[in-house]
Write a protein that holds these residues in place. Sequence first.
Motif, PDB file in Angstrom:
ATOM      1  N   VAL A 107       0.857  -1.187   0.000  1.00 33.14           N
ATOM      2  CA  VAL A 107       0.000   0.000   0.000  1.00 33.14           C
ATOM      3  C   VAL A 107       0.891   1.234   0.000  1.00 33.14           C
ATOM      4  CG1 VAL A 107      -1.746   1.330   1.240  1.00 33.14           C
ATOM      5  CG2 VAL A 107      -1.871  -1.174   1.213  1.00 33.14           C
ATOM      6  N   ILE A 108       0.685   2.116  -0.980  1.00 33.88           N
ATOM      7  CA  ILE A 108       1.453   3.365  -1.057  1.00 33.88           C
ATOM      8  C   ILE A 108       0.454   4.517  -1.082  1.00 33.88           C
ATOM      9  CG2 ILE A 108       3.192   4.682  -2.304  1.00 33.88           C
ATOM     10  CD1 ILE A 108       4.200   2.129  -3.537  1.00 33.88           C
ATOM     11  N   ALA A 109       0.563   5.411  -0.101  1.00 33.69           N
ATOM     12  CA  ALA A 109      -0.395   6.505   0.029  1.00 33.69           C
ATOM     13  C   ALA A 109       0.334   7.821   0.214  1.00 33.69           C
ATOM     14  CB  ALA A 109      -1.330   6.251   1.208  1.00 33.69           C
ATOM     15  N   GLY A 110      -0.240   8.859  -0.389  1.00 31.06           N
ATOM     16  CA  GLY A 110       0.322  10.194  -0.259  1.00 31.06           C
ATOM     17  C   GLY A 110      -0.657  11.141   0.405  1.00 31.06           C
ATOM     18  N   GLY A 111      -0.270  11.743   1.534  1.00 30.71           N
ATOM     19  CA  GLY A 111      -1.104  12.724   2.207  1.00 30.71           C
ATOM     20  C   GLY A 111      -2.456  12.173   2.604  1.00 30.71           C
ATOM     21  N   GLU A 193       3.436 -11.522  -8.394  1.00 32.44           N
ATOM     22  CA  GLU A 193       2.183 -11.886  -7.748  1.00 32.44           C
ATOM     23  C   GLU A 193       1.767 -10.884  -6.676  1.00 32.44           C
ATOM     24  OE1 GLU A 193       2.373 -15.856  -6.295  1.00 32.44           O
ATOM     25  OE2 GLU A 193       2.691 -16.748  -8.281  1.00 32.44           O
ATOM     26  N   THR A 194       2.616  -9.896  -6.385  1.00 35.87           N
ATOM     27  CA  THR A 194       2.301  -8.888  -5.374  1.00 35.87           C
ATOM     28  C   THR A 194       1.163  -7.995  -5.858  1.00 35.87           C
ATOM     29  OG1 THR A 194       4.561  -8.855  -4.530  1.00 35.87           O
ATOM     30  CG2 THR A 194       3.197  -6.919  -4.079  1.00 35.87           C
ATOM     31  N   THR A 195       0.204  -7.710  -4.960  1.00 36.26           N
ATOM     32  CA  THR A 195      -0.853  -6.758  -5.267  1.00 36.26           C
ATOM     33  C   THR A 195      -0.499  -5.422  -4.617  1.00 36.26           C
ATOM     34  OG1 THR A 195      -2.130  -7.470  -3.329  1.00 36.26           O
ATOM     35  CG2 THR A 195      -2.661  -8.488  -5.448  1.00 36.26           C
ATOM     36  N   ALA A 196      -0.954  -4.335  -5.227  1.00 39.10           N
ATOM     37  CA  ALA A 196      -0.621  -3.002  -4.713  1.00 39.10           C
ATOM     38  C   ALA A 196      -1.825  -2.084  -4.795  1.00 39.10           C
ATOM     39  CB  ALA A 196       0.544  -2.405  -5.503  1.00 39.10           C
ATOM     40  N   ILE A 197      -1.891  -1.162  -3.840  1.00 38.78           N
ATOM     41  CA  ILE A 197      -2.890  -0.095  -3.829  1.00 38.78           C
ATOM     42  C   ILE A 197      -2.139   1.222  -3.793  1.00 38.78           C
ATOM     43  CG2 ILE A 197      -4.786   0.998  -2.576  1.00 38.78           C
ATOM     44  CD1 ILE A 197      -5.412  -1.740  -1.344  1.00 38.78           C
ATOM     45  N   VAL A 198      -2.498   2.135  -4.685  1.00 42.37           N
ATOM     46  CA  VAL A 198      -1.848   3.445  -4.744  1.00 42.37           C
ATOM     47  C   VAL A 198      -2.927   4.524  -4.674  1.00 42.37           C
ATOM     48  CG1 VAL A 198      -0.382   4.991  -6.085  1.00 42.37           C
ATOM     49  CG2 VAL A 198       0.021   2.516  -6.160  1.00 42.37           C
ATOM     50  N   VAL A 199      -2.826   5.406  -3.671  1.00 40.46           N
ATOM     51  CA  VAL A 199      -3.802   6.481  -3.514  1.00 40.46           C
ATOM     52  C   VAL A 199      -3.072   7.756  -3.132  1.00 40.46           C
ATOM     53  CG1 VAL A 199      -5.967   7.200  -2.467  1.00 40.46           C
ATOM     54  CG2 VAL A 199      -5.453   4.772  -2.639  1.00 40.46           C
ATOM     55  N   GLY A 200      -3.394   8.840  -3.816  1.00 43.14           N
ATOM     56  CA  GLY A 200      -2.764  10.115  -3.498  1.00 43.14           C
ATOM     57  C   GLY A 200      -3.029  11.122  -4.601  1.00 43.14           C
ATOM     58  N   LEU A 213       5.540  -0.687 -11.922  1.00 44.45           N
ATOM     59  CA  LEU A 213       5.685  -1.432 -13.172  1.00 44.45           C
ATOM     60  C   LEU A 213       7.159  -1.657 -13.505  1.00 44.45           C
ATOM     61  CD1 LEU A 213       2.962   0.361 -15.349  1.00 44.45           C
ATOM     62  CD2 LEU A 213       2.774  -1.860 -14.210  1.00 44.45           C
ATOM     63  N   ASP A 214       7.980  -0.675 -13.215  1.00 50.45           N
ATOM     64  CA  ASP A 214       9.412  -0.774 -13.498  1.00 50.45           C
ATOM     65  C   ASP A 214      10.092  -1.888 -12.707  1.00 50.45           C
ATOM     66  OD1 ASP A 214       9.220   1.313 -15.293  1.00 50.45           O
ATOM     67  OD2 ASP A 214       9.981   2.839 -13.905  1.00 50.45           O
ATOM     68  N   ILE A 215       9.587  -2.172 -11.492  1.00 48.16           N
ATOM     69  CA  ILE A 215      10.220  -3.222 -10.693  1.00 48.16           C
ATOM     70  C   ILE A 215       9.582  -4.589 -10.924  1.00 48.16           C
ATOM     71  CG2 ILE A 215      10.962  -1.583  -8.933  1.00 48.16           C
ATOM     72  CD1 ILE A 215       8.772  -2.821  -7.084  1.00 48.16           C
ATOM     73  N   GLY A 216       8.559  -4.649 -11.791  1.00 49.38           N
ATOM     74  CA  GLY A 216       8.023  -5.955 -12.158  1.00 49.38           C
ATOM     75  C   GLY A 216       6.610  -6.273 -11.728  1.00 49.38           C
ATOM     76  N   LEU A 217       5.895  -5.343 -11.080  1.00 52.42           N
ATOM     77  CA  LEU A 217       4.508  -5.620 -10.738  1.00 52.42           C
ATOM     78  C   LEU A 217       3.650  -5.609 -12.007  1.00 52.42           C
ATOM     79  CD1 LEU A 217       5.530  -4.953  -7.828  1.00 52.42           C
ATOM     80  CD2 LEU A 217       3.220  -4.095  -7.381  1.00 52.42           C
ATOM     81  N   LYS A 218       2.610  -6.415 -12.015  1.00 54.55           N
ATOM     82  CA  LYS A 218       1.716  -6.483 -13.160  1.00 54.55           C
ATOM     83  C   LYS A 218       0.626  -5.424 -13.057  1.00 54.55           C
ATOM     84  CE  LYS A 218       2.276 -11.453 -14.026  1.00 54.55           C
ATOM     85  NZ  LYS A 218       1.580 -12.760 -14.125  1.00 54.55           N
ATOM     86  N   GLU A 219       0.241  -4.868 -14.205  1.00 50.64           N
ATOM     87  CA  GLU A 219      -0.814  -3.857 -14.228  1.00 50.64           C
ATOM     88  C   GLU A 219      -2.082  -4.349 -13.554  1.00 50.64           C
ATOM     89  OE1 GLU A 219      -1.817  -2.302 -17.993  1.00 50.64           O
ATOM     90  OE2 GLU A 219       0.142  -1.399 -18.384  1.00 50.64           O
ATOM     91  N   GLU A 220      -2.459  -5.584 -13.827  1.00 51.68           N
ATOM     92  CA  GLU A 220      -3.724  -6.112 -13.314  1.00 51.68           C
ATOM     93  C   GLU A 220      -3.714  -6.335 -11.803  1.00 51.68           C
ATOM     94  OE1 GLU A 220      -1.623  -9.630 -15.453  1.00 51.68           O
ATOM     95  OE2 GLU A 220      -1.817  -7.441 -15.664  1.00 51.68           O
ATOM     96  N   ASN A 221      -2.538  -6.222 -11.180  1.00 51.10           N
ATOM     97  CA  ASN A 221      -2.438  -6.398  -9.733  1.00 51.10           C
ATOM     98  C   ASN A 221      -2.349  -5.071  -8.978  1.00 51.10           C
ATOM     99  OD1 ASN A 221      -2.490  -9.161 -10.018  1.00 51.10           O
ATOM    100  ND2 ASN A 221      -0.269  -9.396  -9.971  1.00 51.10           N
TER     101      ASN A 221
END
Length: 264
Positions: A107-111, A193-200, A213-221
């Motif tokens: 999970v990556i969040a800004g502010g 296979e890692t899932t990610a959430i990005v909000v900010g 994406l640059d480190i290898g995570l898939k768009e669909e995840n």
Amino acid sequence: MNHNEYLPFRSEIKEVIRHTDIEYTFRMAYHGDVKPGQFFEVSIPKFGEAPISVSGIREDSVDLTIRRVGKVTGEIFERYQGDSLFLRGPYGNGFEIENFRGKELLVIAGGTGLSPVKGVVDYFSSHMEETKGMTLIAGFKTPKDILFLEDFGKWKQAMEVILTVDCADDDTACQIGLVTQYIPKLKLKNKEETTAIVVGPPAMMRFTTQGLLDIGLKEENIWISHERKMCCGIGKCGHCKIDDTYVCLDGPVFPFTKGRKLLD
């Protein structure tokens, strides 16, 4: 009589939690189903209404973290425990816990972007056995802007937490820098296979998703929350429409495969 979807209901303020000079959490009485990432329309007669993301979910209440930035929110800040506000909702599709269960989650969040995803962080911090590992990266402008500071202590006991600020005094306990600079340093078990959430903010989400994406995570995840000019909450006013998509109805939570195409 048919239900009037424009008609709000009265909700008691059970508690007011101050985070910064302009950001408070209002704990509102509520009984019903709600998901992290959904939002309520909060209103005060004669002043108007504003869409506010759910930042916490309890059996008999929801948390709404509000920034004082205008006429409506300024008036909300004049309310205290025991007073009432009017709510409509919840609206939107929210984050489905099932999409992240049994996986490594980032999970990556800004502010204030931490608010809509906080329910996911809260859930898995208490159910880490349902994940293959979890990392939270949260970035703020300064230490004085940090939201949910007490919660970070609890989260750090359950998961890897990186709390960073853009700038700070010498006595800060935070790391310094943008959230994106920590992405290449992540030690993920299986990036594909890692899932990610990005909000900010939009720029933060754009560079963060590209970094993933640059480190290898898939768009669909990858999942994002695309909150943009929402107004009525029910797809009638058109303020949040992008092409054929209504953010308030089809979002605000989107898989990145769709959200990346919603150019403002």
